[in-house]
Design a protein around this motif. Structure first.
Motif, short mmCIF file in Angstrom:
data_model
loop_
_atom_site.label_atom_id
_atom_site.label_comp_id
_atom_site.label_asym_id
_atom_site.label_seq_id
_atom_site.Cartn_x
_atom_site.Cartn_y
_atom_site.Cartn_z
N GLY A 17 34.86 53.97 60.44
CA GLY A 17 34.05 54.91 59.66
C GLY A 17 34.33 54.77 58.18
O GLY A 17 34.90 53.77 57.72
N ILE A 297 21.68 55.86 60.53
CA ILE A 297 22.79 54.92 60.76
C ILE A 297 24.03 55.80 60.86
O ILE A 297 24.49 56.33 59.85
N ASP A 355 26.57 47.52 64.06
CA ASP A 355 26.04 46.26 63.54
C ASP A 355 25.92 46.37 62.02
O ASP A 355 24.99 46.96 61.48
N THR A 381 26.50 56.88 53.76
CA THR A 381 25.19 56.27 54.01
C THR A 381 24.15 56.75 53.00
O THR A 381 23.24 56.00 52.66
P1 ADP Z 1 31.85 58.79 58.95
O1 ADP Z 1 33.01 58.14 58.27
O2 ADP Z 1 32.00 60.26 59.18
O3 ADP Z 1 31.41 58.08 60.21
P2 ADP Z 1 30.34 57.99 56.57
O4 ADP Z 1 28.92 58.16 56.17
O5 ADP Z 1 31.37 58.42 55.58
O6 ADP Z 1 30.55 58.69 57.98
O7 ADP Z 1 30.62 56.44 56.85
C1 ADP Z 1 30.03 55.80 57.93
C2 ADP Z 1 30.11 54.31 57.66
O8 ADP Z 1 29.93 53.61 58.89
C3 ADP Z 1 29.02 53.80 56.75
O9 ADP Z 1 29.51 52.65 56.09
C4 ADP Z 1 27.89 53.43 57.74
O10 ADP Z 1 27.01 52.47 57.21
C5 ADP Z 1 28.71 52.86 58.86
N1 ADP Z 1 28.11 52.97 60.19
C6 ADP Z 1 28.04 54.06 60.99
N2 ADP Z 1 27.50 53.73 62.18
C7 ADP Z 1 27.22 52.42 62.12
C8 ADP Z 1 26.67 51.48 63.05
N3 ADP Z 1 26.31 51.86 64.27
N4 ADP Z 1 26.53 50.21 62.66
C9 ADP Z 1 26.90 49.81 61.41
N5 ADP Z 1 27.46 50.63 60.50
C10 ADP Z 1 27.61 51.92 60.84
#
Ligand code: ADP
Length: 480
Positions: A17, A297, A355, A381
Motif C-alpha cells: 500500500g 484503483i 497490477d 491515488t
Molecule cells: P492504502 O495505502 O490505504 O492502500 P493509498 O491510496 O495511500 O491507499 O495507496 C494505495 C497505493 O496502492 C497506490 O499507489 C495505488 O495506486 C496502489 N494500488 C492499490 N491497489 C492496487 C492494485 N490492485 N493494483 C495496482 N496498484 C494498486
C-alpha cells in the motif's frame, strides 16, 4: 544529518500500500535537503532476490533467538539496510501473511525484531552510520522508539509516522516476557494497551514527535470515530503531533514519460489521452463510446467505501458512464463487483488483482477516479490522478479533503477547482456528487480547465520533504 528510516515495506522492492510508496520516495527527496537517509527493512524473499549482491555491515548474535545479519546495498537511489533473519522473513506469501493470506502467528516477533534491530543501529551498531534521528513508520516499526528508550539510545530523537491508525499491532500480554523490555514498560505510559500490548501505542508514547500523513487526519484521529481507541494517547501528546501530506514520485508518475501510458502527454495535449482510453476499453472489453470512464484503483475494503461504490454502479451506467475497477480484497466485495460487471457487460470491467502498469494506464485513460473512502489518512491515488488529468471524485475526509479542490460555485468561478468532494460518505452522497460530475462533464471547457488545474498542482515531495527536514532539525537541536 544522518537519519535511519524504518519500515516494513518500501517501493519498488515490496509493496502492499501507500506506506511503501512513501518509504521509497522520502529518502530520495530528503537528499536534496542534505539529509543522508538510510532505510532498514526486512529481507523478504522478493527483496533479497531483487537487490542482488549485498555487503554485511553488522551482525546481531541473537535477535529473538536468531542470528541476524544487517546487509547494506544501494538500489535505485535508495541506501538500504536489510535485516536478514531467514527464520523470520524468508517465507512465502506477503510481508505479513502466508500464501493463503493468513497473518503469520509470530508477526509480533518479526516486527519487534525489526524495531529492536533499528534501535541497535541507533545505539551505534554500525560504526560508519550513527543516526542523528530515527524515523519509524506504522505499527511494524513502532517499537523502535520503545527499544531506543529502554535499551539503546534514549538520547537520540525519534519520529513515528502513522499511515493508518486502523492497524495498531495489538497482541496478547503473554508476549511481554519475550519482548526484552524491563517490567516498567508494561505500563499505561508505555506499551500496555487495555491489558494487551500495543506496538503502535508504545511508539506513540515514546517517540519525540508524531506525524501523520495529512493535517486533516491529524485532527480526525483525536476523535473516537477515527482514533480507533488511540485518540486519548494522541490527545495527550497533541503538542507533538503534526500532519504532513505525502508527495508522490513525480519521475515514476509522469504522463509525459511513463512506459505504461499508451501515448505520453502533457497538460497541453490532453487529446492524446484518448489512446490510453482505447487501451482501457480493450483491456476491460468496454463499449467504445463517448461516456465518461470512471476508474477505481484500490484495496477492496470497507475502509475504501467499496460497498458504497456497489450502491452506485447502476446509476453510473444509467447516466451513460462506464466503470473500470482494479483491486483485490474482501471476497464479498470482489464477487459483488464481478457480478456488477456481468450484469453490465460493456459498461463495467473488473480486474481482480494487483497490477502496477495497469494502474498507470487507468489513470492516464480514465476521465475520473472514484475514492469514496470512509477514512483516508492521505491517499495517493487522488494525487496520481491529479497529475494524470484524471479528475478525482473523493470523500471529504483526511488527505482527500486536503488535496482536492471541490468544484463548488466559488471554486469554479475562481477557476481553481480540481475535483469533486462529498461530505456525506454514503451511497446517496456519492450518487448526488455523480450528478454534479455528469453536469460538469457536459461542459467540456470547464472539465478541461479542471484537468489542467489538477495537472498544475504541486503533488511532488518538495513541500513535504521541506516540512520533514525542518521537523528533524528542530528535534535534533532540542535533543530528546
Ligand atoms: P492504502 O495505502 O490505504 O492502500 P493509498 O491510496 O495511500 O491507499 O495507496 C494505495 C497505493 O496502492 C497506490 O499507489 C495505488 O495506486 C496502489 N494500488 C492499490 N491497489 C492496487 C492494485 N490492485 N493494483 C495496482 N496498484 C494498486
Amino acid at each position: 544529518m544522518k537519519v535511519l528510516s524504518v519500515s516494513s515495506e518500501i517501493f519498488p522492492l515490496i509493496k502492499t500500500g501507500g506506506l511503501a510508496d512513501v518509504a521509497g520516495a522520502l529518502p530520495l527527496a530528503m537528499g536534496t535537503h542534505g539529509i543522508e537517509m538510510r532505510s532498514l527493512l526486512p529481507g523478504y524473499p522478493a527483496v533479497m532476490h531483487k537487490v542482488g549482491k549485498t555487503k554485511k555491515v553488522a551482525t546481531i548474535a541473537s535477535l529473538f533467538g536468531e542470528k541476524a545479519n544487517i546487509l547494506s546495498v544501494k538500489y535505485g537511489g535508495l541506501d538500504l539496510l536489510i535485516l536478514d533473519v531467514p527464520a523470520f522473513y524468508r517465507r512465502d506469501g506477503g510481508p505479513y501473511t502466508d500464501a493463503l493470506g493468513k497473518d503469520h502467528a509470530d508477526n509480533w516477533k518479526r516486527f519487534a525484531a525489526l524495531s529492536l534491530a533499528a534501535a541497535e543501529i541507533a545505539g551505534g551498531l554500525i560504526p560508519s552510520f550513527k543516526p542523528d534521528l530515527v524515523h519509524a513508520h506504522d505499527w511494524q516499526a513502532a517499537m523502535t522508539p520503545v527499544y531506543m528508550r529502554y535499551r539503546s539510545a534514549p538520547e537520540i530523537p525519534s519520529v513515528i509516522t502513522v499511515h493508518n491508525i486502523a492497524f495498531q499491532g495489538q497482541f496478547g500480554p503473554h508476549i511481554f516476557g519475550e519482548l526484552n523490555l524491563p517490567p516498567e514498560a508494561f505500563a499505561m505510559e508505555a506499551i500496555e494497551y487495555y491489558g494487551d500490548i500495543g506496538f503502535l501505542k508504545g511508539g506513540l508514547q515514546m517517540a519525540s514527535a508524531i506525524t501523520t500523513v495529512s493535517p486533516s487526519y491529524a485532527r480526525e484521529i483525536l476523535t473516537p470515530e477515527f482514533g480507533m481507541g488511540l485518540q486519548g494517547v494522541i490527545g495527550a501528546r497533541f503538542a507533538h503531533v503534526s500532519g504532513i501530506v505525502n508527495g508522490i514520485d513525480t519521475a515514476i508518475w509522469d504522463p509525459q514519460n511513463d512506459p505504461a501510458v499508451a501515448t505520453p502527454y502533457s497538460s497541453k495535449q490532453l487529446n492524446k489521452r484518448v489512446s490510453s482510453r482505447y487501451a482501457i476499453e480493450r483491456h476491460f472489453a468496454l463499449d467504445s463510446d463517448e461516456g465518461p470512464i470512471f476508474c477505481v484503483i484500490s484495496r477492496l475494503t470497507w475502509q475504501k467505501g467499496m460497498d458504497l461504490l456497489m450502491e452506485t454502479v447502476d446509476d453510473i451506467v444509467a447516466q451513460g458512464g462506464k466503470l473500470v475497477v482494479l483491486g483485490s480484497g474482501d471476497q464479498s466485495l470482489e464477487s459483488g463487483l464481478l457480478n456488477a460487471a456481468a450484469r453490465h457487460q460493456g459498461r463495467i470491467g473488473v480486474h481482480i488483482g494487483y497490477d502496477e502498469p495497469l494502474s498507470h494506464l487507468m489513470q492516464a485513460g480514465s476521465d475520473a477516479i472514484l475514492i469514496p473512502s470512509r477514512f483516508e489518512p492521505c491517499g495517493l491515488t487522488q494525487l496520481y490522478a491529479l497529475r494524470y488529468g484524471c479528475i478525482p471524485v473523493v470523500a471529504h475526509t483526511g488527505g482527500l479533503a486536503d488535496t482536492v479542490i471541490d468544484a463548488n460555485e466559488a471554486a469554479l468561478a475562481a477557476g481553481v477547482a480540481t475535483g469533486f468532494q462529498f461530505a456525506s460518505i454514503t451511497g446517496y452522497g456519492l450518487r448526488q456528487t455523480l450528478a454534479r460530475v455528469f453536469a460538469v462533464w457536459g461542459n467540456k471547457s470547464i472539465w478541461t480547465q479542471m484537468q489542467k488545474n489538477g495537472m498544475k498542482s504541486d503533488v511532488s515531495w518538495d513541500k513535504s520533504a521541506a516540512s520533514y527536514a525542518s521537523l528533524y532539525s528542530r528535534l535534533i537541536s532540542k535533543g530528546n
